[in-house]
Design a protein around this motif. Sequence first.
Motif, PDB file in Angstrom:
ATOM      1  N   THR A  70       3.166   9.618  12.307  1.00  0.00           N
ATOM      2  CA  THR A  70       3.542   8.759  13.063  1.00  0.00           C
ATOM      3  C   THR A  70       4.562   9.556  14.081  1.00  0.00           C
ATOM      4  OG1 THR A  70       4.505   8.477  10.683  1.00  0.00           O
ATOM      5  CG2 THR A  70       3.328   6.809  11.136  1.00  0.00           C
ATOM      6  N   ALA A  71       5.195  10.848  13.391  1.00  0.00           N
ATOM      7  CA  ALA A  71       6.111  10.795  14.043  1.00  0.00           C
ATOM      8  C   ALA A  71       5.116  11.773  15.518  1.00  0.00           C
ATOM      9  CB  ALA A  71       6.505  12.405  13.208  1.00  0.00           C
ATOM     10  N   ASP A  72       4.233  11.262  15.969  1.00  0.00           N
ATOM     11  CA  ASP A  72       3.064  12.338  16.989  1.00  0.00           C
ATOM     12  C   ASP A  72       3.205  10.982  18.133  1.00  0.00           C
ATOM     13  OD1 ASP A  72       4.100  15.102  17.262  1.00  0.00           O
ATOM     14  OD2 ASP A  72       2.097  15.207  15.984  1.00  0.00           O
ATOM     15  N   SER A 107       0.832  -1.534  -0.114  1.00  0.00           N
ATOM     16  CA  SER A 107      -0.020   0.411  -0.065  1.00  0.00           C
ATOM     17  C   SER A 107       0.475   1.138  -0.339  1.00  0.00           C
ATOM     18  CB  SER A 107      -0.886   0.068   1.205  1.00  0.00           C
ATOM     19  OG  SER A 107      -0.384  -0.657   2.665  1.00  0.00           O
ATOM     20  N   SER A 108       1.706   1.382   1.347  1.00  0.00           N
ATOM     21  CA  SER A 108       2.733   2.623   1.168  1.00  0.00           C
ATOM     22  C   SER A 108       3.814   2.182   2.441  1.00  0.00           C
ATOM     23  CB  SER A 108       2.175   4.030   1.263  1.00  0.00           C
ATOM     24  OG  SER A 108       3.176   4.755   1.079  1.00  0.00           O
ATOM     25  N   LEU A 109       5.065   2.727   1.496  1.00  0.00           N
ATOM     26  CA  LEU A 109       5.908   2.755   2.324  1.00  0.00           C
ATOM     27  C   LEU A 109       6.224   3.816   3.494  1.00  0.00           C
ATOM     28  CD1 LEU A 109       8.428   0.235   3.817  1.00  0.00           C
ATOM     29  CD2 LEU A 109       9.633   1.668   1.912  1.00  0.00           C
ATOM     30  N   VAL A 110       5.763   5.339   2.525  1.00  0.00           N
ATOM     31  CA  VAL A 110       6.189   6.497   3.405  1.00  0.00           C
ATOM     32  C   VAL A 110       4.925   7.337   3.399  1.00  0.00           C
ATOM     33  CG1 VAL A 110       8.050   6.433   1.004  1.00  0.00           C
ATOM     34  CG2 VAL A 110       5.561   7.048   0.952  1.00  0.00           C
ATOM     35  N   SER A 111       3.739   6.564   3.474  1.00  0.00           N
ATOM     36  CA  SER A 111       2.786   7.193   3.749  1.00  0.00           C
ATOM     37  C   SER A 111       2.132   6.435   4.998  1.00  0.00           C
ATOM     38  CB  SER A 111       1.815   7.608   2.130  1.00  0.00           C
ATOM     39  OG  SER A 111       0.968   8.406   3.928  1.00  0.00           O
ATOM     40  N   GLN A 145       0.368  10.307  -0.948  1.00  0.00           N
ATOM     41  CA  GLN A 145       1.718  11.287  -1.598  1.00  0.00           C
ATOM     42  C   GLN A 145       1.147  12.719  -1.044  1.00  0.00           C
ATOM     43  OE1 GLN A 145       4.621   9.537  -2.506  1.00  0.00           O
ATOM     44  NE2 GLN A 145       2.770   7.555  -2.186  1.00  0.00           N
ATOM     45  N   LYS A 146       0.245  13.140  -0.763  1.00  0.00           N
ATOM     46  CA  LYS A 146       0.101  14.412   0.143  1.00  0.00           C
ATOM     47  C   LYS A 146       0.083  14.260   1.107  1.00  0.00           C
ATOM     48  CE  LYS A 146      -3.616  15.544  -4.116  1.00  0.00           C
ATOM     49  NZ  LYS A 146      -4.501  15.686  -4.851  1.00  0.00           N
ATOM     50  N   HIS A 147      -0.151  12.724   2.396  1.00  0.00           N
ATOM     51  CA  HIS A 147      -0.191  13.321   3.239  1.00  0.00           C
ATOM     52  C   HIS A 147       1.198  12.778   3.851  1.00  0.00           C
ATOM     53  CE1 HIS A 147      -3.819  13.953   2.602  1.00  0.00           C
ATOM     54  NE2 HIS A 147      -4.019  14.556   3.544  1.00  0.00           N
ATOM     55  N   ARG A 148       2.354  12.358   3.243  1.00  0.00           N
ATOM     56  CA  ARG A 148       3.567  11.801   3.920  1.00  0.00           C
ATOM     57  C   ARG A 148       3.603  12.128   5.155  1.00  0.00           C
ATOM     58  NH1 ARG A 148       7.432  10.201  -1.356  1.00  0.00           N
ATOM     59  NH2 ARG A 148       8.793   9.899   0.289  1.00  0.00           N
ATOM     60  N   ASP A 149       4.623  11.069   5.940  1.00  0.00           N
ATOM     61  CA  ASP A 149       4.585  11.185   6.623  1.00  0.00           C
ATOM     62  C   ASP A 149       6.402  10.997   7.082  1.00  0.00           C
ATOM     63  OD1 ASP A 149       3.640   8.623   6.931  1.00  0.00           O
ATOM     64  OD2 ASP A 149       4.694   7.979   8.699  1.00  0.00           O
ATOM     65  N   MET A 150       7.103   9.516   6.135  1.00  0.00           N
ATOM     66  CA  MET A 150       8.320   9.663   5.463  1.00  0.00           C
ATOM     67  C   MET A 150       8.492  10.961   4.313  1.00  0.00           C
ATOM     68  SD  MET A 150       9.484   6.153   5.718  1.00  0.00           S
ATOM     69  CE  MET A 150      10.922   6.355   5.813  1.00  0.00           C
ATOM     70  N   LYS A 151       9.084  12.020   4.856  1.00  0.00           N
ATOM     71  CA  LYS A 151       9.314  13.556   3.962  1.00  0.00           C
ATOM     72  C   LYS A 151      10.266  12.865   2.703  1.00  0.00           C
ATOM     73  CE  LYS A 151       6.313  15.851   5.152  1.00  0.00           C
ATOM     74  NZ  LYS A 151       4.472  15.528   5.238  1.00  0.00           N
ATOM     75  N   GLU A 152      11.282  11.998   2.787  1.00  0.00           N
ATOM     76  CA  GLU A 152      12.260  11.423   1.920  1.00  0.00           C
ATOM     77  C   GLU A 152      12.232  10.208   2.086  1.00  0.00           C
ATOM     78  OE1 GLU A 152      14.273  13.711   0.472  1.00  0.00           O
ATOM     79  OE2 GLU A 152      13.617  15.402   1.247  1.00  0.00           O
ATOM     80  N   ASP A 153      12.331   9.797   0.839  1.00  0.00           N
ATOM     81  CA  ASP A 153      12.535   8.435   0.898  1.00  0.00           C
ATOM     82  C   ASP A 153      14.004   7.283   1.693  1.00  0.00           C
ATOM     83  OD1 ASP A 153      10.967   8.339  -1.004  1.00  0.00           O
ATOM     84  OD2 ASP A 153      12.144   7.846  -2.896  1.00  0.00           O
TER      85      ASP A 153
END
Length: 373
Positions: free
Chosen positions: A245-247, A10-14, A49-57
């Motif tokens: 996830t940062a929170d 589904s997604s690794l970055v979001s 992709q608009k709500h990524r919590d990993m801003k960089e890969d």
Amino acid sequence: MGLTISFYGSSLVSAYWNGAATYYRGIIKELARRGHRVTFYEPDAYDRQKHRDMKEDPDWAEVVVYEATPEGVSRAVQAGRNADIMVKASGVGVFDDWLDAAVLDARRADGLAVFWDVDAPATLDRMRDNPNDPFRPLVPKYDAVFTYGGGDPVVNAYTEFGAKLCVPVYNAVDPDTHHAVPPDPKFTADLGFLGNRLPDREARVEEFFLKAAALASERTCILGGSGWGDKPMPGNVNYIGHVYTADHNAFNCTPLAVLNISRESMARYGFSPATRVFEAAGAAACLITDHWVGLELFLEPGEEVLVARNGEEVAEHLRALTPERARAIGQAAQRRVLSEHTYAHRAAQVETLLTTGELAAGKIGGGKMRATA
């Protein structure tokens, strides 16, 4: 000799509407530390992709975001077909049926295709309810099925559907990501619950969280997650929407206790600890969880976790809980998961399955596995 792995999920970055993100990250990061190379293919869908919590890969995986179109899916499968192992996860969200079959067709002659089910109870119930479900005839064609959990009930059910090998790879904690942090005033409460609004969870949230909040009206409660905005709630519940996830650490460390509520299907099968269980334990939070069979394999009830069978029992735990006891339970849970339930433990299990077990020997895959340096 590291393996190359093409992973379709589904997604690794979001983590937006994507509860499996923490699980994917934990396992894939630890596989990378063990020398394996993972390319994660994810669709540009659901505004993730608009709500990524990993801003960089991440530097421990290559991320390929493909268009959520037939052409985009086809290109992604072609790009990943030369890997030693092709993994198709459940719940990608777009073109799942097509991907389930395409990964099987694309795998190398000497490679493996693994179906990784992050919601096995739902998949199994769906196949039981529909004899024409397109995934049913594909199950025996996969070299193995890995599952997010489920224990013997899920293994036995997948075996009945013809799986050559089914192995639970349970959730765990990533100590680098989930750990104790100072409390954050915006999460101040006596009881916190974090979870998206989903059809097979909503009734249980009404029972275990909203009912408990109403019964313990003198206590403050906080609800995080997507989709609850129009849900009627007691006046002592503060709804804060999606929590990135940062929170999560601060969310777990601030309230007196945090609540885990299993989805209905996972509670019914048992042996399915949610990601939140390990996130909370890794942060040394005092966790109250709904009851499910197999819990004691992960945390000791009464000492490392508090267990409730209904909203009344959640409210009773909350009323009786002191800061001192909450701290003792949280610290005991943290010790347990760090010693037995980290993603390093899970990655070692997966590596063994892929490199030294039946799969690697060709007893299931049909050919000797060839790892790429």
